[in-house]
Design a protein around this motif. Structure first.
Motif, PDB file in Angstrom:
ATOM      1  N   MET A   1       0.838  -1.194   0.000  1.00 22.88           N
ATOM      2  CA  MET A   1       0.000   0.000   0.000  1.00 22.88           C
ATOM      3  C   MET A   1       0.882   1.256   0.000  1.00 22.88           C
ATOM      4  SD  MET A   1      -2.958   1.168   2.749  1.00 22.88           S
ATOM      5  CE  MET A   1      -3.796  -0.408   2.627  1.00 22.88           C
ATOM      6  N   GLU A   2       0.542   2.212  -0.866  1.00 26.49           N
ATOM      7  CA  GLU A   2       1.315   3.436  -0.932  1.00 26.49           C
ATOM      8  C   GLU A   2       1.251   4.188   0.397  1.00 26.49           C
ATOM      9  OE1 GLU A   2      -0.172   5.719  -4.129  1.00 26.49           O
ATOM     10  OE2 GLU A   2       0.362   4.251  -5.674  1.00 26.49           O
ATOM     11  N   ARG A   3       2.345   4.907   0.689  1.00 30.88           N
ATOM     12  CA  ARG A   3       2.447   5.599   1.972  1.00 30.88           C
ATOM     13  C   ARG A   3       1.312   6.614   2.172  1.00 30.88           C
ATOM     14  NH1 ARG A   3       5.694   7.025   6.150  1.00 30.88           N
ATOM     15  NH2 ARG A   3       5.687   9.202   6.785  1.00 30.88           N
ATOM     16  N   ALA A   4       1.015   7.390   1.141  1.00 29.81           N
ATOM     17  CA  ALA A   4      -0.032   8.408   1.267  1.00 29.81           C
ATOM     18  C   ALA A   4      -1.390   7.764   1.548  1.00 29.81           C
ATOM     19  CB  ALA A   4      -0.096   9.249   0.000  1.00 29.81           C
ATOM     20  N   LEU A   5      -1.642   6.640   0.875  1.00 32.45           N
ATOM     21  CA  LEU A   5      -2.903   5.932   1.088  1.00 32.45           C
ATOM     22  C   LEU A   5      -2.970   5.384   2.505  1.00 32.45           C
ATOM     23  CD1 LEU A   5      -5.544   4.785   0.021  1.00 32.45           C
ATOM     24  CD2 LEU A   5      -4.261   2.886  -0.965  1.00 32.45           C
ATOM     25  N   LEU A   6      -1.878   4.823   2.987  1.00 34.41           N
ATOM     26  CA  LEU A   6      -1.834   4.282   4.345  1.00 34.41           C
ATOM     27  C   LEU A   6      -2.036   5.380   5.373  1.00 34.41           C
ATOM     28  CD1 LEU A   6      -1.356   1.936   6.275  1.00 34.41           C
ATOM     29  CD2 LEU A   6       1.094   2.359   6.079  1.00 34.41           C
ATOM     30  N   VAL A  22      -9.950   0.480  -2.185  1.00 32.46           N
ATOM     31  CA  VAL A  22     -10.286  -0.195  -3.447  1.00 32.46           C
ATOM     32  C   VAL A  22      -8.991  -0.408  -4.221  1.00 32.46           C
ATOM     33  CG1 VAL A  22     -11.584  -0.068  -5.601  1.00 32.46           C
ATOM     34  CG2 VAL A  22     -12.543   0.916  -3.492  1.00 32.46           C
ATOM     35  N   THR A  23      -8.675  -1.671  -4.498  1.00 37.72           N
ATOM     36  CA  THR A  23      -7.451  -1.997  -5.231  1.00 37.72           C
ATOM     37  C   THR A  23      -7.800  -2.617  -6.577  1.00 37.72           C
ATOM     38  OG1 THR A  23      -6.255  -2.399  -3.160  1.00 37.72           O
ATOM     39  CG2 THR A  23      -5.273  -3.281  -5.183  1.00 37.72           C
ATOM     40  N   ASP A  24      -7.266  -2.050  -7.631  1.00 40.94           N
ATOM     41  CA  ASP A  24      -7.405  -2.610  -8.970  1.00 40.94           C
ATOM     42  C   ASP A  24      -6.418  -3.770  -9.069  1.00 40.94           C
ATOM     43  OD1 ASP A  24      -7.051  -3.177 -11.754  1.00 40.94           O
ATOM     44  OD2 ASP A  24      -7.824  -1.203 -12.253  1.00 40.94           O
ATOM     45  N   LEU A  25      -6.906  -4.994  -9.185  1.00 42.91           N
ATOM     46  CA  LEU A  25      -6.028  -6.164  -9.144  1.00 42.91           C
ATOM     47  C   LEU A  25      -5.208  -6.341 -10.412  1.00 42.91           C
ATOM     48  CD1 LEU A  25      -8.250  -8.789  -7.285  1.00 42.91           C
ATOM     49  CD2 LEU A  25      -6.501  -7.252  -6.374  1.00 42.91           C
ATOM     50  N   GLU A  26      -5.541  -5.621 -11.452  1.00 46.42           N
ATOM     51  CA  GLU A  26      -4.721  -5.691 -12.672  1.00 46.42           C
ATOM     52  C   GLU A  26      -3.535  -4.739 -12.587  1.00 46.42           C
ATOM     53  OE1 GLU A  26      -5.083  -4.875 -17.492  1.00 46.42           O
ATOM     54  OE2 GLU A  26      -6.881  -5.214 -16.284  1.00 46.42           O
ATOM     55  N   THR A  27      -3.770  -3.528 -12.117  1.00 49.46           N
ATOM     56  CA  THR A  27      -2.705  -2.522 -12.069  1.00 49.46           C
ATOM     57  C   THR A  27      -2.033  -2.426 -10.701  1.00 49.46           C
ATOM     58  OG1 THR A  27      -4.193  -0.725 -11.401  1.00 49.46           O
ATOM     59  CG2 THR A  27      -3.980  -1.175 -13.770  1.00 49.46           C
ATOM     60  N   GLY A  28      -2.735  -2.900  -9.652  1.00 50.67           N
ATOM     61  CA  GLY A  28      -2.202  -2.791  -8.302  1.00 50.67           C
ATOM     62  C   GLY A  28      -2.418  -1.437  -7.663  1.00 50.67           C
ATOM     63  N   SER A  29      -3.042  -0.512  -8.379  1.00 49.33           N
ATOM     64  CA  SER A  29      -3.278   0.826  -7.826  1.00 49.33           C
ATOM     65  C   SER A  29      -4.427   0.785  -6.827  1.00 49.33           C
ATOM     66  CB  SER A  29      -3.591   1.817  -8.947  1.00 49.33           C
ATOM     67  OG  SER A  29      -4.777   1.439  -9.630  1.00 49.33           O
ATOM     68  N   GLY A  30      -4.325   1.625  -5.804  1.00 45.61           N
ATOM     69  CA  GLY A  30      -5.360   1.652  -4.778  1.00 45.61           C
ATOM     70  C   GLY A  30      -5.842   3.059  -4.515  1.00 45.61           C
ATOM     71  N   ARG A  31      -7.047   3.151  -3.978  1.00 46.35           N
ATOM     72  CA  ARG A  31      -7.600   4.443  -3.597  1.00 46.35           C
ATOM     73  C   ARG A  31      -8.494   4.256  -2.376  1.00 46.35           C
ATOM     74  NH1 ARG A  31     -12.878   5.080  -5.816  1.00 46.35           N
ATOM     75  NH2 ARG A  31     -13.467   3.363  -7.207  1.00 46.35           N
ATOM     76  N   LEU A  32      -8.690   5.338  -1.645  1.00 45.45           N
ATOM     77  CA  LEU A  32      -9.488   5.302  -0.423  1.00 45.45           C
ATOM     78  C   LEU A  32     -10.858   5.900  -0.692  1.00 45.45           C
ATOM     79  CD1 LEU A  32      -9.199   4.720   2.736  1.00 45.45           C
ATOM     80  CD2 LEU A  32      -8.899   7.184   2.948  1.00 45.45           C
ATOM     81  N   VAL A  33     -11.908   5.200  -0.269  1.00 45.13           N
ATOM     82  CA  VAL A  33     -13.270   5.709  -0.404  1.00 45.13           C
ATOM     83  C   VAL A  33     -13.869   5.844   0.983  1.00 45.13           C
ATOM     84  CG1 VAL A  33     -15.563   5.361  -1.389  1.00 45.13           C
ATOM     85  CG2 VAL A  33     -13.533   4.581  -2.636  1.00 45.13           C
ATOM     86  N   ARG A  34     -14.283   7.052   1.334  1.00 40.97           N
ATOM     87  CA  ARG A  34     -14.963   7.303   2.605  1.00 40.97           C
ATOM     88  C   ARG A  34     -16.451   7.045   2.431  1.00 40.97           C
ATOM     89  NH1 ARG A  34     -10.865  10.609   1.579  1.00 40.97           N
ATOM     90  NH2 ARG A  34      -9.279  10.968   3.199  1.00 40.97           N
ATOM     91  N   SER A  56     -14.876  -7.601   3.573  1.00 40.84           N
ATOM     92  CA  SER A  56     -14.007  -7.350   2.429  1.00 40.84           C
ATOM     93  C   SER A  56     -14.252  -8.435   1.376  1.00 40.84           C
ATOM     94  CB  SER A  56     -12.543  -7.360   2.861  1.00 40.84           C
ATOM     95  OG  SER A  56     -12.298  -6.364   3.835  1.00 40.84           O
ATOM     96  N   ARG A  57     -14.128  -8.081   0.102  1.00 46.26           N
ATOM     97  CA  ARG A  57     -14.363  -9.081  -0.954  1.00 46.26           C
ATOM     98  C   ARG A  57     -13.832  -8.600  -2.290  1.00 46.26           C
ATOM     99  NH1 ARG A  57     -19.780  -8.426  -3.716  1.00 46.26           N
ATOM    100  NH2 ARG A  57     -20.558  -6.369  -3.117  1.00 46.26           N
ATOM    101  N   GLN A  58     -13.752  -9.555  -3.225  1.00 51.15           N
ATOM    102  CA  GLN A  58     -13.353  -9.268  -4.596  1.00 51.15           C
ATOM    103  C   GLN A  58     -14.607  -9.083  -5.441  1.00 51.15           C
ATOM    104  OE1 GLN A  58     -10.076 -11.649  -6.269  1.00 51.15           O
ATOM    105  NE2 GLN A  58     -11.376 -12.032  -8.052  1.00 51.15           N
ATOM    106  N   THR A  65     -11.308  -6.280 -12.310  1.00 49.96           N
ATOM    107  CA  THR A  65     -11.425  -6.944 -11.016  1.00 49.96           C
ATOM    108  C   THR A  65     -10.835  -6.038  -9.926  1.00 49.96           C
ATOM    109  OG1 THR A  65     -11.159  -9.096 -12.101  1.00 49.96           O
ATOM    110  CG2 THR A  65     -10.902  -9.033  -9.704  1.00 49.96           C
ATOM    111  N   PHE A  66     -11.609  -5.883  -8.869  1.00 49.58           N
ATOM    112  CA  PHE A  66     -11.185  -5.032  -7.753  1.00 49.58           C
ATOM    113  C   PHE A  66     -11.285  -5.818  -6.448  1.00 49.58           C
ATOM    114  CE2 PHE A  66     -13.057  -2.308 -10.971  1.00 49.58           C
ATOM    115  CZ  PHE A  66     -12.123  -1.300 -11.123  1.00 49.58           C
ATOM    116  N   PHE A  67     -10.446  -5.437  -5.495  1.00 52.22           N
ATOM    117  CA  PHE A  67     -10.601  -5.962  -4.141  1.00 52.22           C
ATOM    118  C   PHE A  67     -10.976  -4.807  -3.222  1.00 52.22           C
ATOM    119  CE2 PHE A  67      -9.428  -7.415   0.087  1.00 52.22           C
ATOM    120  CZ  PHE A  67     -10.019  -8.674   0.099  1.00 52.22           C
ATOM    121  N   LEU A  68     -12.077  -5.007  -2.487  1.00 50.67           N
ATOM    122  CA  LEU A  68     -12.555  -3.996  -1.537  1.00 50.67           C
ATOM    123  C   LEU A  68     -12.145  -4.421  -0.132  1.00 50.67           C
ATOM    124  CD1 LEU A  68     -16.179  -3.330  -2.860  1.00 50.67           C
ATOM    125  CD2 LEU A  68     -13.993  -2.476  -3.715  1.00 50.67           C
ATOM    126  N   ASN A  69     -11.212  -3.682   0.445  1.00 52.50           N
ATOM    127  CA  ASN A  69     -10.747  -3.954   1.811  1.00 52.50           C
ATOM    128  C   ASN A  69     -11.473  -2.993   2.742  1.00 52.50           C
ATOM    129  OD1 ASN A  69      -9.369  -4.798   4.036  1.00 52.50           O
ATOM    130  ND2 ASN A  69      -7.334  -4.486   3.204  1.00 52.50           N
TER     131      ASN A  69
END
Length: 231
Positions: A1-6, A22-34, A56-58, A65-69
């Motif tokens: 997880m990127e430092r800013a996201l953490l 939310v993590t895009d499982l193809e690119t590995g990029s993540g973002r935070l949703v409030r 949490s789920r895919q 494909t996304f993973f929601l943590n």
């Protein structure tokens, strides 16, 4: 997880606010949703389900494909009144996974031997809630029958947007309670959120049964299955 996201996630967790990574499982990029942002998000339905269930789920969306943590604050149950119902409710609430606080300024009732293993506060609710404020992931159950003790935390719970607010007492007692709170400036739409008489209607007749009814109603509210919930 990127430092800013953490760092952003940790900030939400410290403030007891719900968030989903939310993590895009193809690119590995993540973002935070409030939680307040979910309705405007392309994944709104899945996000709203995550905030409701806490799981949490895919997921698949538009061929991706996304993973929601999911990160939800621990549900907290604040009980006003160290009474017999509270004694039965405390161990059940802990087993169900709730953080529990019992508040009662009456030191004859608020004794450690009656509430072993509970966070017990022999102080006025005003003092305790100033130190440990209520929030949207708190439930409040007012059980003393004493307006001097119950009214302040009830108003505080409505103002904080607690997911559940309940109060013990007959319909006549509750009508007088509503009059007092309205006179103190609580708007009508918020007053209607108080569950009274408290607890599910299961014919409960003793403290332990009432405690079961209260906990069941709290869980239903937490999981979005209480009165007025959709679905």
């Amino acid at each position: 997880m990127e430092r800013a996201l953490l760092l952003s996630l940790n900030e939400e967790r410290r403030a007891r606010r719900a968030a989903i990574v939310v993590t895009d499982l193809e690119t590995g990029s993540g973002r935070l949703v409030r939680q307040a942002e979910a309705l405007q998000d392309p994944l709104d339905e899945a996000l709203r389900e995550g905030f409701r269930s806490g799981k949490s789920r895919q997921i698949e969306s538009d061929g991706r494909t996304f993973f929601l943590n999911v990160h939800l604050p621990s549900p907290r149950l604040v009980v006003i009144g160290a009474v017999h119902i509270s004694q039965a409710l405390a161990p059940m609430a802990r087993i169900a996974g709730f953080e529990l606080d019992v508040i009662d300024p009456r030191t004859a009732f608020a004794t450690p031997d009656r509430f072993a293993g509970s966070n017990l506060h022999a102080d006025w609710p005003q003092e305790v809630l100033a130190r440990q404020p209520l929030d949207a992931f708190c439930a409040l159950a007012a059980l003393t029958h004493d307006p001097k003790i119950d009214d302040f935390p009830l108003q505080a719970a409505l103002e904080a947007g607690c997911f559940y607010v309940g109060a013990l007492g007959s319909r006549k007692t509750h009508a007088r309670r509503l009059e007092r709170l309205a006179a103190n400036g609580v708007p009508e739409d918020k007053l209607q959120k108080i569950r009274a008489p408290i607890g599910l209607d299961i014919g409960a007749s003793n403290p332990a049964e009432i405690a079961v009814a209260v906990l069941g109603e709290v869980i239903a509210a937490l999981r979005g299955k209480g009165p007025g919930a959709a679905g």
